[in-house]
Design a protein around this motif. Structure first.
Motif, short mmCIF file in Angstrom:
data_model
loop_
_atom_site.label_atom_id
_atom_site.label_comp_id
_atom_site.label_asym_id
_atom_site.label_seq_id
_atom_site.Cartn_x
_atom_site.Cartn_y
_atom_site.Cartn_z
N TRP A 6 -13.10 -38.14 -17.85
CA TRP A 6 -11.82 -38.03 -17.17
C TRP A 6 -10.73 -37.84 -18.18
CZ3 TRP A 6 -8.43 -41.80 -18.68
CH2 TRP A 6 -8.95 -43.01 -19.08
N ARG A 7 -9.60 -37.38 -17.73
CA ARG A 7 -8.47 -37.13 -18.61
C ARG A 7 -7.20 -37.57 -17.90
NH1 ARG A 7 -7.15 -34.19 -23.16
NH2 ARG A 7 -9.28 -33.47 -23.38
N TRP A 8 -6.41 -38.37 -18.62
CA TRP A 8 -5.12 -38.82 -18.12
C TRP A 8 -4.08 -37.94 -18.80
CZ3 TRP A 8 -3.87 -43.08 -14.98
CH2 TRP A 8 -2.52 -43.38 -14.91
N ARG A 9 -3.17 -37.36 -18.06
CA ARG A 9 -2.18 -36.46 -18.66
C ARG A 9 -0.76 -36.95 -18.39
NH1 ARG A 9 -2.75 -32.27 -21.42
NH2 ARG A 9 -4.70 -31.17 -21.41
N MET A 10 0.03 -36.90 -19.42
CA MET A 10 1.46 -37.09 -19.33
C MET A 10 2.08 -36.04 -20.25
SD MET A 10 3.49 -40.62 -19.68
CE MET A 10 5.22 -40.66 -19.25
N ALA A 11 3.38 -35.82 -20.15
CA ALA A 11 4.01 -34.74 -20.90
C ALA A 11 3.65 -34.75 -22.38
CB ALA A 11 5.52 -34.81 -20.72
N ASP A 12 3.72 -35.91 -23.03
CA ASP A 12 3.50 -35.98 -24.47
C ASP A 12 2.15 -36.56 -24.86
OD1 ASP A 12 6.05 -34.96 -24.93
OD2 ASP A 12 6.96 -36.94 -24.97
N LEU A 13 1.35 -36.95 -23.88
CA LEU A 13 0.08 -37.61 -24.18
C LEU A 13 -0.94 -37.27 -23.12
CD1 LEU A 13 -1.47 -39.80 -25.88
CD2 LEU A 13 -0.67 -41.46 -24.19
N SER A 14 -2.14 -36.97 -23.58
CA SER A 14 -3.28 -36.89 -22.66
C SER A 14 -4.37 -37.75 -23.28
CB SER A 14 -3.75 -35.46 -22.43
OG SER A 14 -4.33 -34.93 -23.59
N ILE A 15 -5.16 -38.38 -22.43
CA ILE A 15 -6.23 -39.25 -22.90
C ILE A 15 -7.52 -38.86 -22.20
CG2 ILE A 15 -7.05 -41.62 -23.14
CD1 ILE A 15 -4.10 -42.52 -22.90
N ALA A 34 7.18 -44.97 -27.11
CA ALA A 34 7.74 -45.83 -26.07
C ALA A 34 7.59 -45.22 -24.67
CB ALA A 34 9.21 -46.12 -26.37
N HIS A 35 7.57 -43.90 -24.59
CA HIS A 35 7.48 -43.24 -23.28
C HIS A 35 6.05 -43.13 -22.77
CE1 HIS A 35 11.69 -42.26 -23.62
NE2 HIS A 35 11.46 -41.74 -24.82
N THR A 36 5.08 -43.16 -23.66
CA THR A 36 3.69 -42.94 -23.25
C THR A 36 2.78 -44.14 -23.46
OG1 THR A 36 3.13 -42.06 -25.44
CG2 THR A 36 3.85 -40.46 -23.76
N VAL A 37 3.28 -45.20 -24.09
CA VAL A 37 2.41 -46.32 -24.45
C VAL A 37 1.79 -46.99 -23.23
CG1 VAL A 37 4.22 -48.11 -24.55
CG2 VAL A 37 2.15 -48.30 -25.99
N ARG A 38 2.49 -47.03 -22.12
CA ARG A 38 1.94 -47.70 -20.93
C ARG A 38 0.65 -47.02 -20.48
NH1 ARG A 38 0.27 -51.80 -19.76
NH2 ARG A 38 -0.28 -52.06 -17.60
N GLU A 39 0.60 -45.70 -20.51
CA GLU A 39 -0.61 -44.98 -20.11
C GLU A 39 -1.76 -45.28 -21.08
OE1 GLU A 39 2.54 -43.75 -17.84
OE2 GLU A 39 2.52 -43.66 -20.02
N PHE A 40 -1.44 -45.36 -22.36
CA PHE A 40 -2.43 -45.71 -23.36
C PHE A 40 -2.96 -47.13 -23.12
CE2 PHE A 40 -3.30 -47.21 -27.84
CZ PHE A 40 -4.46 -46.47 -28.03
N GLU A 41 -2.06 -48.06 -22.86
CA GLU A 41 -2.46 -49.44 -22.55
C GLU A 41 -3.35 -49.49 -21.32
OE1 GLU A 41 1.18 -52.33 -23.96
OE2 GLU A 41 1.42 -51.23 -22.09
#
Length: 128
Positions: A6-15, A34-41
Motif C-alpha cells: 500500500w502507499r500513503w500519499r500526501m503532497a510532500d510525502l508518500s509512504i 511538521a506538515h507530514t509527520v502525522r502521516e509518518f507516525e
C-alpha cells in the motif's frame, strides 16, 4: 495471507509498505516535516498495532527528516524492542544520514547501506 503493498500519499510525502518475511519495510519518499509527520507516525503506529515489531525504514527516496520525524521513531523504539523487534535504517541519503548521525541516531539504531544488508542482518539464516 498475502500482504498487499500500500502507499500513503500526501503532497510532500508518500509512504509505501511491503513485507519481507517478518520484516515490515516502510519506504518514505519526500519530506518528513511538521506538515507530514502525522502521516509518518500513523504508518509506524499502524505497524505496531498490527503486531509488526521489526521495521525497516528504507530511506532511499527520503530527502529530509525533521526532529519531529525522529521523535516519531524514538516514540516506538521501546515498544518494538520490548517485543523482541527493532527499527532498522537503510539507504540513507547523505544529508539524511547527517541528520541521523548529528542527533546520535546512528548509535541507537542499526544503519545499513542497503535493504538487502539489513534483511540479512535480521535473518542471517536466509543467506544459506
Amino acid at each position: 495471507m498475502a500482504q498487499v503493498p500500500w502507499r500513503w500519499r500526501m503532497a510532500d510525502l508518500s509512504i509505501a509498505m511491503r513485507q519481507a518475511g517478518d520484516v515490515a519495510i516502510l519506504l518514505p519518499a519526500g519530506f518528513i516535516n511538521a506538515h507530514t509527520v502525522r502521516e509518518f507516525e500513523e504508518a509506524l503506529e499502524g505497524l505496531v498495532r498490527d503486531g509488526r515489531y521489526t521495521i525497516l525504514l528504507n530511506c532511499r527516496d527520503l530527502h529530509y527528516i525533521s526532529s519531529a520525524g525522529l521523535g516519531a521513531i524514538m516514540g516506538l523504539i521501546e515498544t518494538v524492542r520490548d517485543h523482541q523487534g527493532d527499527i532498522l535504517l537503510s539507504d540513507l541519503q547523505p544529508n539524511v544520514f547527517t541528520i541521523f548521525d548529528t542527533l546520535g541516531f546512528t548509535q541507537l539504531y542499526r544503519v545499513f547501506g542497503d535493504e538487502d544488508q539489513a534483511l540479512a542482518a535480521v535473518a542471517p539464516e536466509r543467506k544459506g
